[in-house]
Design an enzyme around this catalytic site. Structure first.
Site, PDB file in Angstrom:
ATOM      1  CB  CYS A 179      16.988 -22.559   7.871  1.00 45.37           C
ATOM      2  SG  CYS A 179      15.676 -21.363   7.773  1.00 45.37           S
ATOM      3  N   PRO A 180      18.554 -19.653   8.737  1.00 51.13           N
ATOM      4  CG  PRO A 180      18.261 -17.337   9.103  1.00 51.13           C
ATOM      5  CD  PRO A 180      18.617 -18.627   9.806  1.00 51.13           C
TER       6      PRO A 180
END
Lengths: 162, 91
Positions: B29-30
Site C-alpha cells: 500500500c498504496p
C-alpha cells in the site's frame, strides 16, 4: 458509478508534523487520493516544512541558523514519533520497512509530486523558521497562507490535519 | 462456494481479452492501487488490465479505486498467495 460531469472530489491536508510515521501516513493518503482521481492539496507548516525541503542549510539570523542546524537536512532525517533513540529508531524502521518492501518516504513524496499533488509551504512558518522557497524541492508551489488553505478546505470533500 | 467462484473466475479470465499485464507482486500500500491508476490510461476505453498483486490489502483497495474512478473490476480472486484482478477501463 460517478457521472462524467460529476465534480472532481478533493482532499485538503495540513501537514504540521515532521515525524516519520505521520509523514508516511500523510504521503500514503495523498498518493492514494491522487490515484483515485482526487485533487489533493498539502499545506506544509512548522515541523512539516522539512518534508518538502532539499538537503540544504537554511537560516539568516543566529536563531534561524541554529534551527537550520538542529532541524536541518531533508525528509530522510525524519524520526519516528516514538522510539526515536537519537536516530536509532529511524534506522530500525527504515530497515523494517525496507524488508517489507514499503517505499521510502522520499520516494512516496516524489511520487506524490509526480501524481500531481499540490504542495505548498506555509509562508508564515517559512518566514519564522527562515526557510526560503528555494530550499524546497521542485514541484512545490509558491507559498500560501491560511486563507488559501481554508478556501481549499471548505471546498474539499476530505480534510485532514496531520 | 469458493471453489465454484474460483472456477468461474478462471473461465472468465480465459474469455476476456487482456490488453495489459501488470506485475504488482511485492508492492505494498498504496503502490498496487497507484500503479493500476497510472496504467489505466495505457489501455483503450473498454480495455482490460490483468494485475497480479501479493498485498492482501489490494483486495479492498483496487475495487475501491475502481468505484471512485468509475472503472470496473471484472474479477478479483485469490490464487494461492497472489491476488489477480481484471480491471476494465470504463471511461
Amino acid at each position: 458509478m460517478p457521472e462524467e460531469n460529476e465534480k472532481q472530489k478533493s482532499l485538503a491536508m495540513v501537514v504540521m508534523s515532521g515525524d516519520m510515521d505521520k509523514l508516511f501516513g500523510a504521503f500514503i493518503i495523498a498518493n492514494g487520493a491522487a490515484a483515485m482521481g482526487m485533487e489533493v492539496t498539502m499545506f506544509f507548516t512548522f515541523w512539516g516544512l522539512r518534508a518538502i525541503k532539499k538537503n540544504v542549510s537554511t537560516g539568516k539570523t543566529l536563531f534561524g541558523k541554529m534551527l537550520g542546524m538542529m532541524y536541518g537536512g531533508d525528509i530522510s532525517k525524519a524520526n519516528p514519533s516514538k522510539f526515536s533513540f537519537g536516530g536509532l529508531g529511524r534506522w530500525m524502521f527504515n530497515k523494517m520497512m525496507g524488508n517489507h518492501n514499503v517505499a521510502k518516504l522520499s520516494e512516496l513524496r516524489d511520487m506524490a509530486v509526480q501524481l500531481g499533488v499540490n504542495m505548498y509551504g506555509c509562508q508564515m512558518s517559512m518566514d519564522v523558521m527562515e526557510i526560503p522557497q528555494e530550499a524546497f524541492i521542485d514541484g512545490v508551489k509558491e507559498p500560501v497562507g491560511v486563507g488559501f488553505f481554508l478556501m481549499k478546505a471548505q471546498d474539499a470533500d476530505i480534510t485532514l490535519f496531520i | 462456494m469458493p471453489g465454484a467462484a474460483r472456477e468461474e473466475g478462471i473461465a472468465m479470465s480465459e474469455e476476456i481479452k487482456v490488453d495489459l499485464e501488470l506485475d504488482l507482486k511485492g508492492l505494498l500500500c498504496p503502490l498496487p492501487m497507484v500503479k493500476v491508476s497510472q496504467n489505466i490510461g495505457n489501455v483503450p476505453v473498454g480495455g482490460v488490465i490483468r494485475a497480479v498483486a501479493t498485498d492482501p490489502g489490494s483486495m479492498a483497495d483496487i475495487p475501491a479505486w475502481a468505484k471512485s474512478t468509475g472503472n470496473e473490476v471484472l474479477s478479483a480472486e485469490k490464487q494461492g498467495n497472489e491476488f489477480v484482478f481484471l480491471v476494465k477501463r470504463v471511461k
